[in-house]
Design a protein around this motif. Structure first.
Motif, PDB file in Angstrom:
ATOM      1  N   VAL A  40       0.846  -1.190   0.000  1.00 23.87           N
ATOM      2  CA  VAL A  40       0.000   0.000   0.000  1.00 23.87           C
ATOM      3  C   VAL A  40       0.886   1.246   0.000  1.00 23.87           C
ATOM      4  CG1 VAL A  40      -1.899   1.193   1.137  1.00 23.87           C
ATOM      5  CG2 VAL A  40      -1.693  -1.308   1.326  1.00 23.87           C
ATOM      6  N   TYR A  41       0.515   2.214  -0.842  1.00 26.19           N
ATOM      7  CA  TYR A  41       1.279   3.465  -0.908  1.00 26.19           C
ATOM      8  C   TYR A  41       0.307   4.615  -1.110  1.00 26.19           C
ATOM      9  CZ  TYR A  41       0.332   3.831  -5.896  1.00 26.19           C
ATOM     10  OH  TYR A  41      -0.308   3.974  -7.108  1.00 26.19           O
ATOM     11  N   GLY A  42       0.802   5.833  -0.929  1.00 27.01           N
ATOM     12  CA  GLY A  42      -0.032   6.991  -1.205  1.00 27.01           C
ATOM     13  C   GLY A  42       0.277   8.169  -0.305  1.00 27.01           C
ATOM     14  N   PRO A  43      -0.427   9.281  -0.495  1.00 32.24           N
ATOM     15  CA  PRO A  43      -0.241  10.459   0.358  1.00 32.24           C
ATOM     16  C   PRO A  43      -0.496  10.118   1.820  1.00 32.24           C
ATOM     17  CG  PRO A  43      -1.574  10.983  -1.576  1.00 32.24           C
ATOM     18  CD  PRO A  43      -1.428   9.491  -1.549  1.00 32.24           C
ATOM     19  N   GLY A  44       0.285  10.726   2.693  1.00 34.21           N
ATOM     20  CA  GLY A  44       0.122  10.502   4.121  1.00 34.21           C
ATOM     21  C   GLY A  44       1.048   9.450   4.695  1.00 34.21           C
ATOM     22  N   GLN A  45       1.745   8.708   3.850  1.00 39.59           N
ATOM     23  CA  GLN A  45       2.658   7.675   4.343  1.00 39.59           C
ATOM     24  C   GLN A  45       4.002   8.335   4.666  1.00 39.59           C
ATOM     25  OE1 GLN A  45       3.755   4.525   1.582  1.00 39.59           O
ATOM     26  NE2 GLN A  45       3.814   3.031   3.245  1.00 39.59           N
ATOM     27  N   GLU A  46       4.290   8.424   5.957  1.00 41.62           N
ATOM     28  CA  GLU A  46       5.513   9.100   6.392  1.00 41.62           C
ATOM     29  C   GLU A  46       6.521   8.143   7.021  1.00 41.62           C
ATOM     30  OE1 GLU A  46       5.054  13.380   7.710  1.00 41.62           O
ATOM     31  OE2 GLU A  46       3.150  12.545   8.424  1.00 41.62           O
ATOM     32  N   ASP A  47       6.374   6.866   6.784  1.00 35.91           N
ATOM     33  CA  ASP A  47       7.339   5.886   7.263  1.00 35.91           C
ATOM     34  C   ASP A  47       8.471   5.831   6.236  1.00 35.91           C
ATOM     35  OD1 ASP A  47       8.823   3.736   8.054  1.00 35.91           O
ATOM     36  OD2 ASP A  47       7.144   2.340   8.245  1.00 35.91           O
ATOM     37  N   TYR A  48       9.573   6.492   6.566  1.00 39.20           N
ATOM     38  CA  TYR A  48      10.651   6.626   5.598  1.00 39.20           C
ATOM     39  C   TYR A  48      11.562   5.404   5.550  1.00 39.20           C
ATOM     40  CZ  TYR A  48       8.863  11.287   5.186  1.00 39.20           C
ATOM     41  OH  TYR A  48       8.020  12.350   4.971  1.00 39.20           O
ATOM     42  N   ASP A  49      11.150   4.329   6.231  1.00 49.06           N
ATOM     43  CA  ASP A  49      11.772   3.035   6.004  1.00 49.06           C
ATOM     44  C   ASP A  49      11.120   2.329   4.822  1.00 49.06           C
ATOM     45  OD1 ASP A  49      13.585   3.240   8.092  1.00 49.06           O
ATOM     46  OD2 ASP A  49      12.175   2.415   9.556  1.00 49.06           O
ATOM     47  N   LYS A  50       9.982   2.864   4.349  1.00 48.03           N
ATOM     48  CA  LYS A  50       9.289   2.296   3.202  1.00 48.03           C
ATOM     49  C   LYS A  50       9.836   2.903   1.916  1.00 48.03           C
ATOM     50  CE  LYS A  50       6.459   0.035   5.915  1.00 48.03           C
ATOM     51  NZ  LYS A  50       6.605  -1.422   6.126  1.00 48.03           N
ATOM     52  N   LEU A  51       9.820   2.126   0.850  1.00 53.65           N
ATOM     53  CA  LEU A  51      10.489   2.517  -0.390  1.00 53.65           C
ATOM     54  C   LEU A  51       9.994   3.849  -0.946  1.00 53.65           C
ATOM     55  CD1 LEU A  51      12.413   1.637  -2.765  1.00 53.65           C
ATOM     56  CD2 LEU A  51      10.320   0.888  -3.912  1.00 53.65           C
ATOM     57  N   ILE A  52       8.704   3.977  -1.188  1.00 54.54           N
ATOM     58  CA  ILE A  52       8.200   5.148  -1.908  1.00 54.54           C
ATOM     59  C   ILE A  52       8.401   6.437  -1.117  1.00 54.54           C
ATOM     60  CG2 ILE A  52       6.094   6.220  -2.820  1.00 54.54           C
ATOM     61  CD1 ILE A  52       5.303   3.461  -3.895  1.00 54.54           C
ATOM     62  N   PRO A  53       8.064   6.493   0.182  1.00 52.64           N
ATOM     63  CA  PRO A  53       8.357   7.733   0.923  1.00 52.64           C
ATOM     64  C   PRO A  53       9.854   8.049   0.982  1.00 52.64           C
ATOM     65  CG  PRO A  53       6.787   6.377   2.119  1.00 52.64           C
ATOM     66  CD  PRO A  53       7.308   5.539   1.004  1.00 52.64           C
ATOM     67  N   TYR A  54      10.661   7.003   1.177  1.00 52.60           N
ATOM     68  CA  TYR A  54      12.115   7.225   1.279  1.00 52.60           C
ATOM     69  C   TYR A  54      12.688   7.789  -0.010  1.00 52.60           C
ATOM     70  CZ  TYR A  54      17.077   6.033   1.067  1.00 52.60           C
ATOM     71  OH  TYR A  54      18.434   6.087   0.875  1.00 52.60           O
ATOM     72  N   VAL A  55      12.368   7.166  -1.124  1.00 58.11           N
ATOM     73  CA  VAL A  55      12.920   7.608  -2.404  1.00 58.11           C
ATOM     74  C   VAL A  55      12.389   8.994  -2.764  1.00 58.11           C
ATOM     75  CG1 VAL A  55      12.963   7.144  -4.889  1.00 58.11           C
ATOM     76  CG2 VAL A  55      13.322   5.283  -3.263  1.00 58.11           C
ATOM     77  N   THR A  56      11.099   9.219  -2.554  1.00 52.30           N
ATOM     78  CA  THR A  56      10.515  10.512  -2.907  1.00 52.30           C
ATOM     79  C   THR A  56      11.152  11.643  -2.125  1.00 52.30           C
ATOM     80  OG1 THR A  56       8.401   9.441  -3.417  1.00 52.30           O
ATOM     81  CG2 THR A  56       8.375  11.824  -3.053  1.00 52.30           C
ATOM     82  N   ARG A  57      11.246  11.480  -0.799  1.00 52.61           N
ATOM     83  CA  ARG A  57      11.839  12.545   0.011  1.00 52.61           C
ATOM     84  C   ARG A  57      13.310  12.745  -0.331  1.00 52.61           C
ATOM     85  NH1 ARG A  57      12.499  12.732   6.548  1.00 52.61           N
ATOM     86  NH2 ARG A  57      13.916  11.029   6.053  1.00 52.61           N
ATOM     87  N   SER A  58      14.027  11.647  -0.535  1.00 54.78           N
ATOM     88  CA  SER A  58      15.447  11.760  -0.861  1.00 54.78           C
ATOM     89  C   SER A  58      15.649  12.567  -2.139  1.00 54.78           C
ATOM     90  CB  SER A  58      16.064  10.365  -1.021  1.00 54.78           C
ATOM     91  OG  SER A  58      16.049   9.654   0.192  1.00 54.78           O
ATOM     92  N   LEU A  59      14.887  12.238  -3.168  1.00 57.40           N
ATOM     93  CA  LEU A  59      15.060  12.937  -4.436  1.00 57.40           C
ATOM     94  C   LEU A  59      14.635  14.397  -4.338  1.00 57.40           C
ATOM     95  CD1 LEU A  59      13.897  10.197  -6.976  1.00 57.40           C
ATOM     96  CD2 LEU A  59      16.234  10.921  -6.443  1.00 57.40           C
ATOM     97  N   LEU A  60      13.563  14.679  -3.608  1.00 56.57           N
ATOM     98  CA  LEU A  60      13.136  16.066  -3.449  1.00 56.57           C
ATOM     99  C   LEU A  60      14.176  16.891  -2.692  1.00 56.57           C
ATOM    100  CD1 LEU A  60       9.331  15.614  -2.632  1.00 56.57           C
ATOM    101  CD2 LEU A  60      10.332  16.511  -4.744  1.00 56.57           C
ATOM    102  N   ARG A  61      14.906  16.239  -1.793  1.00 57.79           N
ATOM    103  CA  ARG A  61      15.968  16.920  -1.037  1.00 57.79           C
ATOM    104  C   ARG A  61      17.274  16.999  -1.826  1.00 57.79           C
ATOM    105  NH1 ARG A  61      15.849  16.834   4.728  1.00 57.79           N
ATOM    106  NH2 ARG A  61      18.010  16.156   4.690  1.00 57.79           N
ATOM    107  N   GLY A  62      17.354  16.297  -2.937  1.00 65.95           N
ATOM    108  CA  GLY A  62      18.591  16.244  -3.694  1.00 65.95           C
ATOM    109  C   GLY A  62      19.557  15.197  -3.199  1.00 65.95           C
ATOM    110  N   ASP A  63      19.085  14.311  -2.321  1.00 66.65           N
ATOM    111  CA  ASP A  63      19.921  13.223  -1.818  1.00 66.65           C
ATOM    112  C   ASP A  63      19.903  12.043  -2.797  1.00 66.65           C
ATOM    113  OD1 ASP A  63      20.350  14.745   0.437  1.00 66.65           O
ATOM    114  OD2 ASP A  63      18.805  13.730   1.627  1.00 66.65           O
TER     115      ASP A  63
END
Length: 307
Positions: A166-189
């Motif tokens: 399950v994925y989507g808006p509101g998922q803030e568990d950054y051990d999960k693939l989609i939140p982790y990758v999304t935040r990393s790329l938005l931060r330039g990491d």
């Protein structure tokens, strides 16, 4: 408003794990339908319109107390230890917070006139050789077995929905693939990832909410175990590449920087049976779901400049 949601408008509903990713959105969807919603979590939380209970359901007096006070018509049980880590240190907390909380609720439900029980199972429950691949999968499999026992032996109207990824808006568990990758790329990491070759069935959170509500509203569904997924396998690498295009970032993820998990199985949801029995199927295309998810994270982290 969907017809299934209307049938719950006059019901009293208890959502466990109500502060979590899926649980919080389920509470909101039920409130929109006019349902009396009670939420329970181990940590203190507030949500507009939700009657809130702070309790540790792994302690049977706490589970009995909440069930006796609320006296729900329907229970959506989403609480549990959600980590898929394989380490042996995860066995005890997973047994306690996932399996024991489920058994406590099922037992309390029997003593309270058998309300409708909808459990959040997991697609990771089985394996090709019948052996769960992680403490989480084992606890979910045992919970599913207890659910079938309570239905067969005590007549409890329980349904187990085995959720895919399950994925989507509101998922803030950054051990999960989609939140982790999304935040990393938005931060330039640069995301550090496994090989990316494994494939999973990804399903958008709003579609999952529809499955829960449909299961609670449906007649003659007690005793069933049904898969909730898209019916399509997509690799981790493909997911990451799509997120990269949606974020517009040029950082190249490091595939192979961390080892693949052992016994990682590709489990495809049996969507045909779910459609036949429940009349439900996922509606959100992966590209649309990812676009909504990336936009949510972009707004959430608007104050974080790329590095």
């Amino acid at each position: 408003m969907p017809e299934a949601a209307k049938t719950l408008a006059s019901r009293r509903v208890l959502v466990t794990g109500a502060a979590g990713f899926i649980g919080s959105r389920l509470c909101s969807r039920l409130l929109e339908a006019g349902t009396e919603v009670h939420g329970v979590s181990r940590r203190r939380h507030e949500a507009d319109g939700v009657h809130w209970w702070k309790a540790d359901l792994a302690e049977y007096p706490a589970a009995d107390h909440v069930m006796a006070e609320v006296r729900p018509d329907v229970v959506f049980h989403l609480a549990g230890e959600v980590s898929g880590v394989r380490d042996v240190a995860m066995i005890r907390p997973t047994v306690r917070n996932t399996l024991l909380s489920t058994v406590n609720l099922l037992t309390s439900a029997c003593w309270l006139g058998s309300p409708r029980m909808i459990l959040a199972g997991s697609a990771s429950e089985p394996g090709p050789d019948g052996v769960p691949a992680s403490p989480y999968a084992a606890a979910k499999a045992a919970s599913s077995m207890y659910a079938r026992t309570f239905h067969a032996c005590y007549g409890l109207p329980v349904t187990n929905l085995r959720l895919s990824m399950v994925y989507g808006p509101g998922q803030e568990d950054y051990d999960k693939l989609i939140p982790y990758v999304t935040r990393s790329l938005l931060r330039g990491d640069v995301p550090r990832l496994s090989s990316g070759v494994h494939e999973f069935d990804w399903v958008y959170v709003d579609d999952v909410l529809g499955a829960f509500i449909s299961a609670a509203a449906a007649a003659d569904l007690a005793g069933h175990t049904l898969d909730v997924g898209s019916g399509e396998l997509v690799s981790v690498r493909s997911i990451v590449e799509r997120i990269g295009r949606l974020t517009g970032r040029t950082a190249q993820p490091q595939f192979g920087a961390v080892p693949d998990r052992q016994r990682e199985d590709s489990l495809l949801a049996d969507v045909r049976r779910t459609r036949e029995v429940l009349g439900w199927q996922a509606q959100t295309p992966l590209e649309d779901g990812l676009a909504k998810t990336v936009e949510w994270h972009r707004e959430r982290h608007a104050d974080v400049a790329p590095r």
